[in-house]
Design a protein around this motif. Sequence first.
Motif, short mmCIF file in Angstrom:
data_model
loop_
_atom_site.label_atom_id
_atom_site.label_comp_id
_atom_site.label_asym_id
_atom_site.label_seq_id
_atom_site.Cartn_x
_atom_site.Cartn_y
_atom_site.Cartn_z
N PRO A 15 0.84 -1.20 0.00
CA PRO A 15 0.00 0.00 0.00
C PRO A 15 0.87 1.26 0.00
O PRO A 15 1.94 1.28 0.62
N VAL A 16 0.42 2.27 -0.72
CA VAL A 16 1.14 3.53 -0.80
C VAL A 16 0.35 4.61 -0.07
O VAL A 16 -0.85 4.77 -0.31
N ASP A 17 1.02 5.30 0.83
CA ASP A 17 0.38 6.36 1.61
C ASP A 17 0.20 7.59 0.73
O ASP A 17 1.20 8.20 0.31
N PRO A 18 -1.04 8.02 0.42
CA PRO A 18 -1.23 9.20 -0.43
C PRO A 18 -0.59 10.45 0.15
O PRO A 18 -0.14 11.33 -0.60
N ALA A 19 -0.53 10.55 1.48
CA ALA A 19 0.06 11.74 2.10
C ALA A 19 1.54 11.87 1.75
O ALA A 19 2.06 12.99 1.65
N ARG A 20 2.21 10.73 1.57
CA ARG A 20 3.63 10.78 1.22
C ARG A 20 3.82 11.34 -0.19
O ARG A 20 4.72 12.16 -0.44
N ILE A 21 2.97 10.93 -1.13
CA ILE A 21 3.03 11.47 -2.49
C ILE A 21 2.68 12.95 -2.48
O ILE A 21 3.29 13.76 -3.19
N GLU A 22 1.72 13.31 -1.66
CA GLU A 22 1.30 14.71 -1.59
C GLU A 22 2.43 15.60 -1.08
O GLU A 22 2.63 16.71 -1.59
N ARG A 23 3.19 15.12 -0.11
CA ARG A 23 4.31 15.90 0.39
C ARG A 23 5.37 16.10 -0.69
O ARG A 23 5.97 17.18 -0.79
N MET A 24 5.61 15.09 -1.48
CA MET A 24 6.57 15.21 -2.57
C MET A 24 6.11 16.26 -3.59
O MET A 24 6.91 17.06 -4.08
N CYS A 25 4.82 16.26 -3.88
CA CYS A 25 4.27 17.24 -4.84
C CYS A 25 4.26 18.64 -4.25
O CYS A 25 4.57 19.63 -4.94
N ASP A 26 3.91 18.75 -2.97
CA ASP A 26 3.85 20.06 -2.33
C ASP A 26 5.21 20.74 -2.31
O ASP A 26 5.30 21.97 -2.33
N ALA A 27 6.29 19.95 -2.28
CA ALA A 27 7.63 20.53 -2.32
C ALA A 27 7.90 21.22 -3.64
O ALA A 27 8.84 22.03 -3.75
N MET A 28 7.08 20.93 -4.66
CA MET A 28 7.24 21.53 -5.99
C MET A 28 6.00 22.32 -6.38
O MET A 28 5.67 22.42 -7.56
N ALA A 29 5.32 22.91 -5.41
CA ALA A 29 4.08 23.61 -5.69
C ALA A 29 4.27 24.74 -6.68
O ALA A 29 3.34 25.09 -7.44
N HIS A 30 5.48 25.34 -6.73
CA HIS A 30 5.76 26.43 -7.66
C HIS A 30 5.64 25.99 -9.12
O HIS A 30 5.36 26.81 -9.99
N ARG A 31 5.85 24.69 -9.38
CA ARG A 31 5.76 24.20 -10.76
C ARG A 31 4.32 24.09 -11.23
O ARG A 31 4.08 24.01 -12.44
N GLY A 32 3.37 24.06 -10.30
CA GLY A 32 1.97 23.91 -10.70
C GLY A 32 1.03 24.49 -9.68
O GLY A 32 0.47 23.75 -8.84
N PRO A 33 0.81 25.80 -9.71
CA PRO A 33 -0.06 26.43 -8.71
C PRO A 33 -1.55 26.34 -9.03
O PRO A 33 -2.37 26.73 -8.20
N ASP A 34 -1.90 25.82 -10.23
CA ASP A 34 -3.30 25.88 -10.67
C ASP A 34 -4.12 24.64 -10.30
O ASP A 34 -5.34 24.63 -10.50
#
Length: 631
Positions: A15-34
Amino acid sequence: MCGIAGLYHLSTPKPVDPARIERMCDAMAHRGPDGHGIWTAPGVGLGHRRLSIIDVAGSPQPMASSDGRVMLVFNGEIYNYRELREELRAGGAMFHTDGDSEVIIAAWQRWGPQCVSRLHGMFAFAIYDLEARSLFLARDRLGVKPLFYAALSDGSLIFASELKGLIAHPLLRREVDPLAIEDYLAWGYVPDHRSILTGVHKLPAGSSLLLRHDRALPAPNQWWDVSFAERRKGRAADLEAELLHLLRQAVSSRMVADVPLGAFLSGGVDSSSVVALMAEASGAPVKTCSIGFDVAGLDETSYADQVARRFATDHRARTVSPDDFDHADDLAAMFDEPFADASALPTWRVCQLARETVTVALSGDGADEALAGYRRHAFQHGEDRLRAILPQSLRGPVFGGLGAIYPKADWAPRPLRAKSTLLALAGSSEQGYARAIGVTPPELRQTLYSPDFLRERGEYRAEQPFEAMMRSAPARSGLDRAQYADLRFWLPGDILTKVDRTSMAVSLEAREPLLDHRLIEFAATLPEGLRLKRGQGKWLMKKAMRRYLPDEILYRQKQGFVTPIADWFRGPLAGAARAISSSTSLARTGWFDTRRLGDIAEAHISGRSDHSRLLWQLLMLDKSLIRLAIV
């Protein structure tokens, strides 16, 4: 333009924890603010941050195929997506959006891994096939868009558009690769064959990776390469017409957007050519922007103004000053890895300026590499002719001996700075070009390192993989091999990294029409004399653009997008230069001879030598290590 991230279990699907993927994406929020999205299933998780450019209201990601068998996250733009959509629709594919993401999914379902060869554009994407339980990662031909990945101790593989996305995962080790320090000191960046962190990899340009559960991590598959081995035949006038057609096609295809679009304009040949062709294709004034310097000898804004007036663009300009050094920490945060191309600062500034009015900006990167536009290409061509006349047995001792005793006369007029040329002539063509493109030569690096670091580095030298790439290049001449190395080594590692990080830091999509692969492949087949003639680089391109641009723009001496850091380190930044050897985290690593670093700083501040690039390298390395929490 977007940021992507994900996780894939190479062994037993867990099982993959969605929160872990979300943290990885949030670290790059500048690449996709929309917009953002997360999708997980046993053994896999995909995440996406979106900057809306095409089909603004639709095409959310992660995106599923209509039959639910495939999931996609995608960063980039596919410029031929409309033509591909019609071809795929004729074969039975169904589409529910107006964007390019769904076209990638349909192309994968039709052609599998070979779909990448049908895509024209800049991209890094991940496709999970639920039936095959496989993950496919791919990067565009020239490496415009980045993709990092690493295997973790729990048997999973993580990937992300930026290193900071991987760092957000708690299992990633933060251990510096000592060979990356050697590479960075030599080139001013960490090239794509290595990462600053041990165990982290960059998917090479024009490569893909197909992963399956219960299979070992495979080596990347190179699906595209450029060849200089063939020569195009025909009249120069016909080749000029074909080149102009490809230039127009490349520019017009990159003007498709559902958001405001503009261009960077430096006043040089390349950006001016892009703006000229945009103005030809556009019914409205092109939005352009440029950055100047408060050092007159480095300022090109008058040329940019001239081109802006010629094509009646909506032009805006701004000036960079020494006060902008206060943003060095911001630069370190953008790049994660140490990155010492000082032109990153004005590039970031011009991206900020562009983002005030547009969401997409076209740049002029790529023509120098493809069409032999750098001064070093002319030097390399001339040096190779001399190497062909004089045997190595003679050149080595004669030129090597002279180069060893010739002073490093940074203060002298350019024709008297012969040390680098003498040392280049002493070696092979590959060794000479490595010197031309490098930042800190091997003799100087040797004096910087501590005894412990020299033992750890061993026999490795940063120039070795570069020279090997030149030797194995599909090419006919030394100039061919030099340009090949530019396109495959320097361009993705330096220029494209700089443009991607600085533009994405302000949520701006930068597009490179002069890196259209059809244009690159055509340029590689041109006879040498149509690329470089009588010391004039980009000869055929300049001839083709004379109908648009005056000779004052086309044939003036190339200046480059540089920053006056030499003056800064002798003035307002002298204290920062002195601090490198004593009061920084870098001094505590044990990698360097700190007394030697202090001597270098004082020699530069006094004006005896120009060590500005090395000082900038050391400063940015120090700030990167702090950002990575290494020391």
